[in-house]
Design a protein around this motif. Structure first.
Motif, mmCIF file in Angstrom:
data_model
loop_
_atom_site.group_PDB
_atom_site.id
_atom_site.type_symbol
_atom_site.label_atom_id
_atom_site.label_comp_id
_atom_site.label_asym_id
_atom_site.label_seq_id
_atom_site.Cartn_x
_atom_site.Cartn_y
_atom_site.Cartn_z
ATOM 1 N N PRO A 6 0.712 -1.103 -0.076
ATOM 2 C CA PRO A 6 -0.109 0.093 -0.060
ATOM 3 C C PRO A 6 0.866 1.233 -0.159
ATOM 4 O O PRO A 6 1.994 1.337 0.564
ATOM 5 C CB PRO A 6 -0.798 -0.273 1.337
ATOM 6 N N LEU A 7 0.384 2.182 -0.614
ATOM 7 C CA LEU A 7 1.041 3.624 -0.562
ATOM 8 C C LEU A 7 1.129 4.169 0.921
ATOM 9 O O LEU A 7 0.237 4.199 1.712
ATOM 10 C CB LEU A 7 0.391 4.656 -1.413
ATOM 11 N N ASN A 8 2.373 4.521 1.287
ATOM 12 C CA ASN A 8 2.611 5.144 2.318
ATOM 13 C C ASN A 8 2.353 6.565 2.303
ATOM 14 O O ASN A 8 3.399 7.486 2.169
ATOM 15 C CB ASN A 8 4.102 4.855 3.044
ATOM 16 N N ALA A 9 1.205 7.071 2.348
ATOM 17 C CA ALA A 9 0.733 8.370 2.590
ATOM 18 C C ALA A 9 0.572 8.992 3.795
ATOM 19 O O ALA A 9 0.032 8.488 4.657
ATOM 20 C CB ALA A 9 -0.453 8.627 1.600
ATOM 21 N N ASP A 10 1.306 10.166 4.043
ATOM 22 C CA ASP A 10 0.968 10.769 5.550
ATOM 23 C C ASP A 10 0.594 12.350 4.848
ATOM 24 O O ASP A 10 1.212 13.071 4.589
ATOM 25 C CB ASP A 10 2.127 10.917 6.082
ATOM 26 N N LEU A 11 -0.727 12.345 5.273
ATOM 27 C CA LEU A 11 -1.435 13.636 4.562
ATOM 28 C C LEU A 11 -1.826 14.579 5.657
ATOM 29 O O LEU A 11 -2.834 15.427 5.522
ATOM 30 C CB LEU A 11 -2.547 13.304 3.647
ATOM 31 N N HIS A 12 -1.247 14.775 6.952
ATOM 32 C CA HIS A 12 -1.572 15.544 8.000
ATOM 33 C C HIS A 12 -0.139 15.680 8.749
ATOM 34 O O HIS A 12 0.041 14.865 9.789
ATOM 35 C CB HIS A 12 -2.493 15.069 8.718
ATOM 36 N N CYS A 13 0.265 16.821 9.018
ATOM 37 C CA CYS A 13 1.449 17.163 9.880
ATOM 38 C C CYS A 13 1.700 18.697 10.211
ATOM 39 O O CYS A 13 1.238 19.356 9.161
ATOM 40 C CB CYS A 13 2.538 16.361 9.647
ATOM 41 N N HIS A 14 2.576 19.066 10.972
ATOM 42 C CA HIS A 14 2.709 20.353 11.217
ATOM 43 C C HIS A 14 4.324 20.752 11.313
ATOM 44 O O HIS A 14 4.778 20.225 12.113
ATOM 45 C CB HIS A 14 1.948 20.802 12.521
ATOM 46 N N SER A 15 4.466 22.003 10.907
ATOM 47 C CA SER A 15 5.824 22.494 10.818
ATOM 48 C C SER A 15 5.989 23.636 11.926
ATOM 49 O O SER A 15 5.143 24.021 12.636
ATOM 50 C CB SER A 15 6.395 23.060 9.539
ATOM 51 N N ILE A 16 7.033 24.150 12.219
ATOM 52 C CA ILE A 16 7.233 25.306 13.153
ATOM 53 C C ILE A 16 6.363 26.527 12.505
ATOM 54 O O ILE A 16 6.041 27.360 13.539
ATOM 55 C CB ILE A 16 8.669 25.663 13.160
ATOM 56 N N VAL A 17 6.072 26.627 11.421
ATOM 57 C CA VAL A 17 5.122 27.583 11.099
ATOM 58 C C VAL A 17 3.802 27.909 11.944
ATOM 59 O O VAL A 17 3.251 28.836 11.886
ATOM 60 C CB VAL A 17 4.923 27.556 9.609
ATOM 61 N N SER A 18 3.487 26.548 12.265
ATOM 62 C CA SER A 18 2.169 26.535 13.118
ATOM 63 C C SER A 18 2.694 26.040 14.689
ATOM 64 O O SER A 18 3.279 26.920 15.172
ATOM 65 C CB SER A 18 0.967 25.954 12.669
ATOM 66 N N ARG A 251 -5.448 9.561 5.249
ATOM 67 C CA ARG A 251 -4.348 8.703 6.325
ATOM 68 C C ARG A 251 -3.237 9.971 6.525
ATOM 69 O O ARG A 251 -2.685 10.282 5.745
ATOM 70 C CB ARG A 251 -3.806 7.615 5.744
ATOM 71 N N GLY A 252 -3.272 10.211 7.785
ATOM 72 C CA GLY A 252 -2.311 11.070 8.387
ATOM 73 C C GLY A 252 -1.907 11.103 9.794
ATOM 74 O O GLY A 252 -2.889 10.927 10.934
ATOM 75 N N SER A 253 -0.498 11.107 10.184
ATOM 76 C CA SER A 253 0.026 11.107 11.690
ATOM 77 C C SER A 253 -0.753 12.359 12.405
ATOM 78 O O SER A 253 -0.822 12.084 13.685
ATOM 79 C CB SER A 253 1.395 10.836 11.536
ATOM 80 N N ASP A 254 -0.610 13.356 12.001
ATOM 81 C CA ASP A 254 -0.988 14.570 12.669
ATOM 82 C C ASP A 254 0.260 14.902 13.632
ATOM 83 O O ASP A 254 0.133 15.365 14.667
ATOM 84 C CB ASP A 254 -2.226 14.565 13.632
ATOM 85 N N PHE A 255 1.547 14.693 12.937
ATOM 86 C CA PHE A 255 2.753 14.719 13.641
ATOM 87 C C PHE A 255 2.967 16.073 13.857
ATOM 88 O O PHE A 255 2.765 16.908 13.020
ATOM 89 C CB PHE A 255 3.861 14.067 12.642
ATOM 90 N N HIS A 256 3.553 16.372 15.022
ATOM 91 C CA HIS A 256 4.058 17.739 15.597
ATOM 92 C C HIS A 256 5.541 17.903 16.009
ATOM 93 O O HIS A 256 6.211 18.780 15.649
ATOM 94 C CB HIS A 256 3.146 18.088 16.851
ATOM 95 N N SER A 257 5.992 16.753 16.699
ATOM 96 C CA SER A 257 7.253 16.871 17.217
ATOM 97 C C SER A 257 7.843 15.593 17.461
ATOM 98 O O SER A 257 6.853 14.801 18.087
ATOM 99 C CB SER A 257 7.183 17.835 18.524
ATOM 100 N N PRO A 258 9.190 15.463 17.322
ATOM 101 C CA PRO A 258 9.680 14.058 17.884
ATOM 102 C C PRO A 258 9.678 13.691 19.169
ATOM 103 O O PRO A 258 9.206 12.328 19.657
ATOM 104 C CB PRO A 258 11.274 14.298 17.415
ATOM 105 N N GLY A 259 9.530 14.636 20.161
ATOM 106 C CA GLY A 259 9.235 14.344 21.523
ATOM 107 C C GLY A 259 7.826 14.283 21.882
ATOM 108 O O GLY A 259 7.729 14.118 23.380
#
Length: 283
Positions: A6-18, A251-259
């Motif tokens: 399956p396609l490994n799609a991650d369509l939700h995450c955030h950078s330091i811009v937000s 499908r999206g992790s909603d990743f914000h920060s490694p910690g």
């Protein structure tokens, strides 16, 4: 014959811009290292990280989707609508997001005042501001990081059990965009509208059904089924709702920060096989 992976799609995450902690290019590198094939940056109410993210993804040979997560008010709660595949220079979308950001600063000052009153901490606004890469987007997450720094809580997820949520110190209600406004901006920018992490909202079954019906009637096309805050049972629940309403699935992790983040980029289980993936709509 073996089935294709399956396609490994991650369509939700955030950078330091937000309210993330990594620069857009750093997120691209992390996504690529984690085996992501299709990646979207979806900062809150802000498009200014997309150029850097897109250039970095292209250099890595990773397919990039320009996105944004829009704050919407529905039934006295905040709902997030992810827009995927938007035209980042669309005037209607840019103006709409600017209007949302204008209301954030006073809300942040009110949140800081309430936390100061309950905790006896001085200069909470200034403390949270140190964690914000974009001062115009000071959010609850930045306040949470400051409270951890001050020893009020041990981790950011603990902060949200004690503060900054409805009925708790530091929570300030706010009127965001209306659903019809947000979906209008997304349509104008030729994007695909997705309800983010539906399992996180505290809606009754009736309110949730009303949300999905209104979203569908206004042109909404997809919901996040597999996301960092959903349990396995919620994956199936929202897969069933996607089928019932005729929604594509995201499908999206909603990743914000490694910690801080529960799920890293690209580390989610695949979408259920009986769903139509939202990337079928992205060109």
């Amino acid at each position: 014959m073996s089935r294709p992976s399956p396609l490994n799609a991650d369509l939700h995450c955030h950078s330091i811009v937000s309210d993330g902690t990594l620069a857009p290019a750093e997120l691209a590198e992390r996504a690529h290292a984690q085996g992501v094939d299709l990646w979207a940056l979806t900062d809150h109410d802000e498009l200014s990280g997309l150029t850097e993210a897109g250039l970095a993804a292209h250099a890595l040979g990773m397919r990039f989707v320009p996105g944004v997560e829009i704050s919407v008010s529905f039934a006295s709660q905040t709902v997030h609508i992810v827009a995927l595949g938007v035209e980042p220079d669309n005037t209607e979308l840019l103006q709409g997001l600017q209007h949302i950001r204008m209301g954030r600063d006073q809300r942040a000052k009110d949140m800081a005042h309430d936390l100061e009153r309950h905790l006896g901490l001085p200069d909470v606004y200034a403390g949270a501001l140190r964690y914000a890469g974009n001062p115009a987007l000071l959010s609850r997450t930045h306040f949470a990081r400051y409270l951890v720094e001050q020893g009020v809580c041990r981790q950011t997820h603990e902060v949200f059990t004690r503060f900054l949520t409805p009925g708790k110190p530091g929570y300030v209600d706010h009127a965001w965009a209306r659903m019809e406004e947000a979906l209008g901006w997304i349509a104008a920018a030729k994007g695909v509208a997705v309800i983010a992490h539906p399992g996180r909202y505290r809606f009754s079954a009736t309110e949730e059904w009303a949300l999905l019906e209104q979203f569908k009637s206004l042109g909404g096309q997809a919901i996040e089924v597999v996301t960092g805050s959903h349990t396995n049972s919620q994956h199936r629940k929202y897969a069933n709702l996607a089928l019932e309403f005729g929604f594509y699935a995201s499908r999206g992790s909603d990743f914000h920060s490694p910690g801080e983040s529960v799920c890293d980029l690209g580390r989610l289980p695949p979408l259920p096989a009986d769903l139509a993936p939202v990337w079928d709509l992205l060109h």
